[in-house]
Design an enzyme around this catalytic site. Structure first.
Site, mmCIF file in Angstrom:
data_model
loop_
_atom_site.group_PDB
_atom_site.id
_atom_site.type_symbol
_atom_site.label_atom_id
_atom_site.label_comp_id
_atom_site.label_asym_id
_atom_site.label_seq_id
_atom_site.Cartn_x
_atom_site.Cartn_y
_atom_site.Cartn_z
ATOM 1 N N ASP A 58 0.805 -1.218 -0.088
ATOM 2 C CA ASP A 58 -0.068 -0.081 0.186
ATOM 3 C C ASP A 58 0.737 1.388 -0.185
ATOM 4 O O ASP A 58 1.637 1.588 1.203
ATOM 5 C CB ASP A 58 -0.960 0.157 1.288
ATOM 6 C CG ASP A 58 -1.783 1.116 1.300
ATOM 7 O OD1 ASP A 58 -2.931 0.916 0.821
ATOM 8 O OD2 ASP A 58 -1.606 2.159 1.820
ATOM 9 N N HIS A 111 -7.477 9.700 -2.265
ATOM 10 C CA HIS A 111 -6.533 9.702 -0.794
ATOM 11 C C HIS A 111 -7.475 10.426 0.288
ATOM 12 O O HIS A 111 -7.621 9.676 1.272
ATOM 13 C CB HIS A 111 -4.959 10.191 -0.835
ATOM 14 C CG HIS A 111 -4.103 9.683 0.395
ATOM 15 N ND1 HIS A 111 -2.949 9.695 0.001
ATOM 16 C CD2 HIS A 111 -4.436 9.282 1.305
ATOM 17 C CE1 HIS A 111 -2.086 9.212 1.138
ATOM 18 N NE2 HIS A 111 -3.446 9.134 1.938
ATOM 19 N N LYS A 160 -2.552 5.913 -4.424
ATOM 20 C CA LYS A 160 -3.557 6.760 -3.914
ATOM 21 C C LYS A 160 -3.209 8.318 -4.749
ATOM 22 O O LYS A 160 -2.162 8.695 -4.709
ATOM 23 C CB LYS A 160 -3.649 7.073 -2.499
ATOM 24 C CG LYS A 160 -3.730 5.919 -1.932
ATOM 25 C CD LYS A 160 -3.837 6.116 -0.312
ATOM 26 C CE LYS A 160 -3.521 4.737 0.602
ATOM 27 N NZ LYS A 160 -2.218 4.680 0.819
ATOM 28 N N TYR A 217 3.350 9.781 -0.539
ATOM 29 C CA TYR A 217 4.407 9.062 0.457
ATOM 30 C C TYR A 217 5.866 9.365 -0.357
ATOM 31 O O TYR A 217 6.647 9.036 0.284
ATOM 32 C CB TYR A 217 4.195 7.570 0.580
ATOM 33 C CG TYR A 217 2.886 7.002 1.126
ATOM 34 C CD1 TYR A 217 1.990 8.082 1.748
ATOM 35 C CD2 TYR A 217 2.562 5.831 1.347
ATOM 36 C CE1 TYR A 217 0.876 7.833 2.545
ATOM 37 C CE2 TYR A 217 1.394 5.525 1.880
ATOM 38 C CZ TYR A 217 0.590 6.612 2.405
ATOM 39 O OH TYR A 217 -0.808 6.057 2.968
HETATM 40 N N1 LIG Z 1 -5.171 6.515 3.688
HETATM 41 C C1 LIG Z 1 -4.587 7.210 4.823
HETATM 42 O O1 LIG Z 1 -4.980 8.350 4.824
HETATM 43 C C2 LIG Z 1 -3.405 6.610 5.497
HETATM 44 C C3 LIG Z 1 -2.995 7.231 6.753
HETATM 45 C C4 LIG Z 1 -2.101 6.558 7.322
HETATM 46 C C5 LIG Z 1 -1.478 5.399 7.275
HETATM 47 N N2 LIG Z 1 -2.152 4.505 5.795
HETATM 48 C C6 LIG Z 1 -1.689 3.417 5.329
HETATM 49 O O2 LIG Z 1 -1.645 2.338 6.390
HETATM 50 C C7 LIG Z 1 -0.372 1.799 6.787
HETATM 51 C C8 LIG Z 1 -0.127 1.226 8.081
HETATM 52 O O3 LIG Z 1 -0.241 2.692 9.152
HETATM 53 P P1 LIG Z 1 0.689 3.606 9.553
HETATM 54 O O4 LIG Z 1 2.169 3.270 9.124
HETATM 55 O O5 LIG Z 1 0.434 4.836 9.837
HETATM 56 O O6 LIG Z 1 0.683 2.749 11.255
HETATM 57 P P2 LIG Z 1 0.944 1.578 11.880
HETATM 58 O O7 LIG Z 1 1.079 0.344 11.003
HETATM 59 O O8 LIG Z 1 -0.428 1.303 12.779
HETATM 60 O O9 LIG Z 1 2.107 1.530 12.860
HETATM 61 C C9 LIG Z 1 3.505 1.636 12.252
HETATM 62 C C10 LIG Z 1 4.305 2.054 13.561
HETATM 63 O O10 LIG Z 1 4.184 0.953 14.377
HETATM 64 C C11 LIG Z 1 5.610 0.361 14.510
HETATM 65 N N3 LIG Z 1 5.308 -0.943 14.478
HETATM 66 C C12 LIG Z 1 5.094 -1.880 13.634
HETATM 67 N N4 LIG Z 1 4.974 -2.990 13.901
HETATM 68 C C13 LIG Z 1 5.327 -3.194 15.153
HETATM 69 C C14 LIG Z 1 5.370 -4.290 16.243
HETATM 70 N N5 LIG Z 1 4.865 -5.413 15.911
HETATM 71 N N6 LIG Z 1 5.534 -3.974 17.458
HETATM 72 C C15 LIG Z 1 5.823 -2.683 17.863
HETATM 73 N N7 LIG Z 1 5.788 -1.725 16.939
HETATM 74 C C16 LIG Z 1 5.381 -1.938 15.801
HETATM 75 C C17 LIG Z 1 6.430 0.743 13.431
HETATM 76 O O11 LIG Z 1 7.823 0.876 13.849
HETATM 77 P P3 LIG Z 1 9.032 0.593 12.912
HETATM 78 O O12 LIG Z 1 8.793 0.883 11.622
HETATM 79 O O13 LIG Z 1 10.058 1.505 13.313
HETATM 80 O O14 LIG Z 1 9.177 -1.255 13.086
HETATM 81 C C18 LIG Z 1 5.806 2.063 13.038
HETATM 82 O O15 LIG Z 1 6.330 3.122 13.926
HETATM 83 C C19 LIG Z 1 0.417 2.919 6.384
HETATM 84 O O16 LIG Z 1 2.049 2.585 6.028
HETATM 85 C C20 LIG Z 1 0.015 3.197 4.903
HETATM 86 O O17 LIG Z 1 0.056 2.436 3.896
HETATM 87 C C21 LIG Z 1 -2.823 5.481 5.274
#
Ligand SMILES: NC(=O)c1ccc[n+]([C@@H]2O[C@H](COP(=O)([O-])OP(=O)(O)OC[C@H]3O[C@@H](n4cnc5c(N)ncnc54)[C@H](OP(=O)(O)O)[C@@H]3O)[C@@H](O)[C@H]2O)c1
Length: 282
Positions: free
Chosen positions: A46, A109, A76, A51
């Protein structure tokens, strides 16, 4: 290891229920992270124009030796390009940056209801064109509230295949999810572990101890049990592995309900509110 299940979208296409998110991965680190994710077994990535790492996502998929058709790729539309001609140009750039002749899924997005005269309808019609010409196999939206989805339903032909919204135990977003369930729109849960903010929750910790899994695995499995699509982000290989191992255990109904009961409503929201978010990159 048990395979990642597919979800069938309302247009008949299938999407792996678990993928890899690349938000906030620096372009210079993206190819390595995506390459590692593909080695672990992820087959869904994704990304987004905003990004800034579509090129590196494409590079990593090509370098993996996998067939293009083996990896589900979402991108997106940037908030800068809602005007239909600009959306068409931006989509051309997405494909050329990825180095692919199609994406599996392309999303608006953010709805930006206070920008572009609130006209996400003509933006959606541009995406309908990308689906019609086959360059986006599926099209959907992100951060759309019920009223935005109702407006698309009233004024356009195509029901979005997905709505990608913030969902995690502190913001269960039931109203928007419920609308999606009733209208055949799959929910994709972004920030599925609230960027780590839910992992120290005592309820989640107790369930993790009971089932012998980590808090992150319990939260991600909760999303899977609820039928949502998730793509946790990590640049840490051990966490990428951990987050992929969700299919050798289940949560029972009371545990799913106990995690859903952690909902804090609007107080649990970590990202911007879709009704007011108006960021347009310069
Ligand atoms: N459409 C939108 O508006 C929107 C907005 C936000 C996100 N997204 C999408 O959703 C995806 C995921 O959301 P997100 O990146 O915001 O947050 P997330 O996946 O909820 O969390 C990522 C964070 O958690 C840490 N982490 C990951 N796995 C872990 C584990 N097993 N234990 C402890 N910590 C862990 C990562 O650290 P490290 O990387 O340092 O390991 C990073 O800091 C994004 O990458 C993107 O593709 C979309």
């Amino acid at each position: 290891m048990a395979a990642v299940p597919n979800i069938t979208l309302n247009d008949g296409n299938e999407i792996p229920q678990l993928g890899f998110g690349v938000y906030q991965i620096e372009p210079e680190n993206t190819a390595e992270a995506v390459g590692r994710a593909l080695e672990i077994g992820y087959r869904h990535v994704d990304t987004a124009e905003m990004y800034g790492n579509e090129k590196e996502v494409g590079e990593a998929i090509r370098a993996s030796g996998l067939d293009r058709s083996d990896v589900f790729v979402t991108s997106k539309l940037s908030n800068a390009f809602h005007e239909p001609d600009e959306a068409r140009r931006a989509f051309d750039t997405t494909l050329s940056d990825l180095g692919f002749d199609y994406v599996d899924l392309f999303l608006i997005h953010w709805p930006l209801p206070t920008a572009y005269n609130g006209d996400y309808v003509s933006t959606w019609k541009a995406l309908e064109g990308f689906k019609a010409d086959g360059r986006a196999r599926s099209i959907g939206v992100s951060n759309f509230q019920v009223e935005h989805l109702e407006r698309l339903a009233a004024e356009t032909e195509t029901v979005p295949a997905v709505n990608q919204i913030e969902v995690h135990p502190y913001l269960t977003n039931e109203t928007v999810r419920g609308y999606g369930r009733e209208h055949g729109i799959a929910t994709e849960a972004w920030s599925p572990i609230a960027q780590g903010a839910v992992l120290d929750d005592p309820t989640i910790g107790e369930i993790a101890e009971k089932v012998g899994k980590t808090p992150a695995q319990v939260v991600l499995r909760w999303h899977i049990e609820r039928g949502d699509i998730v793509f946790p982000k990590s640049v840490t290989p051990a966490r990428m592995e951990e987050n992929f191992r969700l299919f050798d255990f289940e949560l029972d109904g009371p545990d799913v309900e106990a995690i859903s009961a952690l909902d804090k409503g609007e107080d649990g929201r970590t990202g911007p509110h879709p009704d007011t978010f108006a960021y347009v990159p310069g």
